[in-house]
Design an enzyme around this catalytic site. Structure first.
Site, PDB file in Angstrom:
ATOM      1  N   ARG A  57       0.857  -1.292  -0.033  1.00 48.24           N
ATOM      2  CA  ARG A  57      -0.170   0.034   0.029  1.00 48.24           C
ATOM      3  C   ARG A  57       0.766   1.375   0.131  1.00 48.24           C
ATOM      4  NH1 ARG A  57      -3.893  -0.063   4.382  1.00 48.24           N
ATOM      5  NH2 ARG A  57      -4.838   1.691   3.485  1.00 48.24           N
ATOM      6  N   HIS A 105      -5.979   8.183  11.817  1.00 48.24           N
ATOM      7  CA  HIS A 105      -5.837   7.116  11.804  1.00 48.24           C
ATOM      8  C   HIS A 105      -4.158   6.750  11.412  1.00 48.24           C
ATOM      9  CE1 HIS A 105     -10.141   5.499  11.377  1.00 48.24           C
ATOM     10  NE2 HIS A 105      -9.675   5.844  12.719  1.00 48.24           N
TER      11      HIS A 105
HETATM   12  C1  BJW Z   1     -16.194   7.837  -2.599  1.00 43.01           C
HETATM   13  C2  BJW Z   1     -15.556   7.594  -3.965  1.00 43.01           C
HETATM   14  C3  BJW Z   1     -15.575   8.685  -4.702  1.00 43.01           C
HETATM   15  C4  BJW Z   1     -16.033   5.473  -3.141  1.00 43.01           C
HETATM   16  N1  BJW Z   1     -15.554   9.868  -4.435  1.00 43.01           N
HETATM   17  N2  BJW Z   1     -16.624   8.778  -2.198  1.00 43.01           N
HETATM   18  C5  BJW Z   1     -18.974  -1.572  18.081  1.00 43.01           C
HETATM   19  C6  BJW Z   1     -19.542  -0.007  18.158  1.00 43.01           C
HETATM   20  C7  BJW Z   1     -18.630   0.895  18.140  1.00 43.01           C
HETATM   21  C8  BJW Z   1     -17.386   0.930  17.985  1.00 43.01           C
HETATM   22  C9  BJW Z   1     -16.653  -0.520  17.924  1.00 43.01           C
HETATM   23  C10 BJW Z   1     -17.443  -1.493  18.172  1.00 43.01           C
HETATM   24  N3  BJW Z   1     -16.943  -2.706  18.136  1.00 43.01           N
HETATM   25  C11 BJW Z   1     -15.441  -2.306  17.919  1.00 43.01           C
HETATM   26  C12 BJW Z   1     -15.505  -0.870  17.884  1.00 43.01           C
HETATM   27  C13 BJW Z   1     -14.343  -0.104  17.883  1.00 43.01           C
HETATM   28  C14 BJW Z   1     -13.497  -0.027  16.468  1.00 43.01           C
HETATM   29  C15 BJW Z   1     -14.780   0.109  15.369  1.00 43.01           C
HETATM   30  O1  BJW Z   1     -15.146   1.231  15.098  1.00 43.01           O
HETATM   31  N4  BJW Z   1     -15.307  -0.786  14.570  1.00 43.01           N
HETATM   32  C16 BJW Z   1     -16.493  -0.827  13.755  1.00 43.01           C
HETATM   33  C17 BJW Z   1     -15.712  -1.244  12.534  1.00 43.01           C
HETATM   34  C18 BJW Z   1     -17.441  -1.595  14.639  1.00 43.01           C
HETATM   35  N5  BJW Z   1     -12.810   1.028  16.435  1.00 43.01           N
HETATM   36  C19 BJW Z   1     -11.276   0.933  16.979  1.00 43.01           C
HETATM   37  O2  BJW Z   1     -11.175  -0.043  17.228  1.00 43.01           O
HETATM   38  C20 BJW Z   1     -10.855   2.286  16.826  1.00 43.01           C
HETATM   39  N6  BJW Z   1     -10.279   2.488  18.184  1.00 43.01           N
HETATM   40  C21 BJW Z   1     -10.889   2.362  19.302  1.00 43.01           C
HETATM   41  O3  BJW Z   1     -12.196   2.532  19.165  1.00 43.01           O
HETATM   42  O4  BJW Z   1     -10.253   2.484  20.467  1.00 43.01           O
HETATM   43  C22 BJW Z   1     -10.888   2.329  21.618  1.00 43.01           C
HETATM   44  C23 BJW Z   1     -10.917   0.887  22.136  1.00 43.01           C
HETATM   45  C24 BJW Z   1      -9.783   0.155  22.545  1.00 43.01           C
HETATM   46  C25 BJW Z   1      -9.759  -0.886  22.887  1.00 43.01           C
HETATM   47  C26 BJW Z   1     -10.950  -1.699  22.653  1.00 43.01           C
HETATM   48  C27 BJW Z   1     -11.937  -1.145  21.764  1.00 43.01           C
HETATM   49  C28 BJW Z   1     -11.860   0.033  21.578  1.00 43.01           C
HETATM   50  C29 BJW Z   1      -9.554   2.090  15.713  1.00 43.01           C
HETATM   51  C30 BJW Z   1      -9.901   2.149  14.386  1.00 43.01           C
HETATM   52  C31 BJW Z   1      -8.865   1.809  13.597  1.00 43.01           C
HETATM   53  C32 BJW Z   1      -9.375   1.949  11.996  1.00 43.01           C
HETATM   54  N7  BJW Z   1      -8.094   1.595  11.362  1.00 43.01           N
HETATM   55  C33 BJW Z   1      -8.422   1.425   9.636  1.00 43.01           C
HETATM   56  C34 BJW Z   1      -7.246   0.581   9.120  1.00 43.01           C
HETATM   57  C35 BJW Z   1      -5.879   1.224   9.700  1.00 43.01           C
HETATM   58  C36 BJW Z   1      -5.299   2.393   8.605  1.00 43.01           C
HETATM   59  C37 BJW Z   1      -5.155   1.668   7.261  1.00 43.01           C
HETATM   60  O5  BJW Z   1      -4.681   0.461   7.200  1.00 43.01           O
HETATM   61  O6  BJW Z   1      -5.427   2.497   6.281  1.00 43.01           O
HETATM   62  O7  BJW Z   1      -8.487   2.729   9.179  1.00 43.01           O
HETATM   63  S1  BJW Z   1      -9.967   0.487   9.256  1.00 43.01           S
HETATM   64  C38 BJW Z   1     -10.386   1.491   7.888  1.00 43.01           C
HETATM   65  O8  BJW Z   1     -11.582   2.023   8.084  1.00 43.01           O
HETATM   66  C39 BJW Z   1      -9.087   2.726   8.024  1.00 43.01           C
HETATM   67  C40 BJW Z   1      -9.956   3.987   7.760  1.00 43.01           C
HETATM   68  O9  BJW Z   1      -9.504   5.178   8.160  1.00 43.01           O
HETATM   69  C41 BJW Z   1     -11.483   3.630   8.289  1.00 43.01           C
HETATM   70  C42 BJW Z   1     -12.430   4.284   7.909  1.00 43.01           C
HETATM   71  O10 BJW Z   1     -12.918   3.819   6.455  1.00 43.01           O
HETATM   72  P1  BJW Z   1     -13.429   4.855   5.437  1.00 43.01           P
HETATM   73  O11 BJW Z   1     -12.426   5.767   4.990  1.00 43.01           O
HETATM   74  O12 BJW Z   1     -14.699   5.305   5.974  1.00 43.01           O
HETATM   75  O13 BJW Z   1     -13.596   3.886   4.193  1.00 43.01           O
HETATM   76  P2  BJW Z   1     -14.570   3.011   3.784  1.00 43.01           P
HETATM   77  O14 BJW Z   1     -14.010   2.206   2.492  1.00 43.01           O
HETATM   78  O15 BJW Z   1     -15.551   2.359   4.728  1.00 43.01           O
HETATM   79  O16 BJW Z   1     -15.739   4.008   2.870  1.00 43.01           O
HETATM   80  C43 BJW Z   1     -15.412   4.600   1.525  1.00 43.01           C
HETATM   81  C44 BJW Z   1     -16.602   5.560   1.265  1.00 43.01           C
HETATM   82  O17 BJW Z   1     -16.081   6.361   0.201  1.00 43.01           O
HETATM   83  C45 BJW Z   1     -17.795   4.799   0.862  1.00 43.01           C
HETATM   84  O18 BJW Z   1     -18.839   5.499   1.275  1.00 43.01           O
HETATM   85  C46 BJW Z   1     -17.781   5.020  -0.699  1.00 43.01           C
HETATM   86  O19 BJW Z   1     -19.246   5.187  -1.172  1.00 43.01           O
HETATM   87  C47 BJW Z   1     -17.158   6.278  -0.912  1.00 43.01           C
HETATM   88  N8  BJW Z   1     -16.410   6.553  -2.123  1.00 43.01           N
HETATM   89  N9  BJW Z   1     -15.618   6.042  -4.123  1.00 43.01           N
HETATM   90  C48 BJW Z   1     -16.253   9.851  -3.003  1.00 43.01           C
HETATM   91  N10 BJW Z   1     -14.776   8.708  -5.727  1.00 43.01           N
END
Ligand code: BJW
Length: 231
Positions: A57, A105
């Protein structure tokens, strides 16, 4: 004093630069098991596979160029005090010219110690290999935030959202917390837009403008720079 404008971006803003999103068809989480490549447990089980995932990546990020959406966001600084809060680990906002970018992130072009999260450095090559260690002798890992790890700068981001008079959210599925919850901190008085090619859950108080980032974001930026309301 300039008006505060927050841009909140996700993977979709970089999609048209050739970087994959996570949850769309063909996205990274359809190709890889997220718990294997983006969690501390996956790292402990198979660091070589995690390093390979991020090395590939990182190469893609280095080859990608900022697109019209990144550039339009940077142009907004002519008139507004712009804070870009991005979930993306690429540097395309910075390369487009945005001067205040907050990476909640982490950043793929940085490495950090696997035992001391404060030991971070900018990489001078595109890969991190097994056996490359920090000053404390532990394996280097990408400086990104995995599931279960603490996200960065949340207090400052809440402050930016609460005080912005304009908010532009683009290219995020709003599925990953706590960062997705930032949209709820916005002031009711703020002018708020949400940009995505597909209709999805719309945060409270946001107006939806449908289409790809490279078309819709330059349109919104043009309107705001000319003192018009985007339609
Ligand atoms: C376009 C387009 C175009 C397409 N024009 N648009 C239950 C409830 C609430 C929270 C939790 C839960 N269970 C677990 C959790 C916590 C968890 C979480 O949220 N999980 C959920 C999935 C349920 N969160 C965490 O663990 C976070 N930490 C935390 O909570 O700490 C406290 C804690 C400690 C101990 C235990 C538990 C909690 C950390 C989250 C880390 C996320 N990391 C990632 C990967 C690392 C970075 C990387 O490798 O890149 O970050 S995951 C991945 O998702 C990445 C992104 O930043 C993140 C968000 O994704 P994003 O950007 O929204 O992308 P997509 O693909 O989802 O969406 C793309 C959008 O673009 C779509 O809508 C398309 O339509 C659109 N699109 N083309 C405009 N041309």
């Amino acid at each position: 004093m300039k008006e505060k404008l927050v841009v909140f971006s996700g993977a979709g803003v970089s999609a048209e630069s050739g970087l994959k999103t996570f949850r769309d068809m063909g996205g990274l989480w359809h190709e890889y098991a997220l718990e294997e490549v983006a969690s501390p447990k996956g790292w402990r089980a198979n660091p070589a596979a995690v390093l390979r995932f991020y090395n590939e990546r990182r190469q893609a990020v280095l080859q990608a160029q900022p697109n019209a959406a990144h550039l339009a966001i940077a142009d907004l600084e002519a008139v507004f005090d712009v804070v870009v809060i991005t979930q993306n680990i690429d540097d395309l906002h910075e390369r487009a010219g945005s001067s205040h970018v907050v990476h909640v992130h982490g950043e793929i072009l940085k490495a950090r110690s696997s035992v001391d999260a404060s030991l971070i450095h900018v990489l001078d090559k595109p890969t991190i290999e097994l056996g490359e260690v920090c000053a404390k002798g532990s394996q280097l890992r990408p400086d990104v935030v995995w599931f279960g790890e603490n996200v960065r700068h949340m207090v400052a981001c809440e402050q930016h959202f609460a005080t912005a008079t304009r908010i532009l959210a683009v290219g995020t599925s709003l599925t990953v917390y706590p960062v997705a919850g930032l949209v709820e901190v916005a002031s009711d008085a703020a002018e708020r837009y949400f940009v995505s090619p597909e209709i999805q859950k719309l945060p409270y108080g946001f107006r939806f403008l449908q289409g790809p980032a490279t078309v819709v974001v330059p349109h919104i930026a043009r309107c705001w720079l000319e003192g018009r309301q985007p339609e």
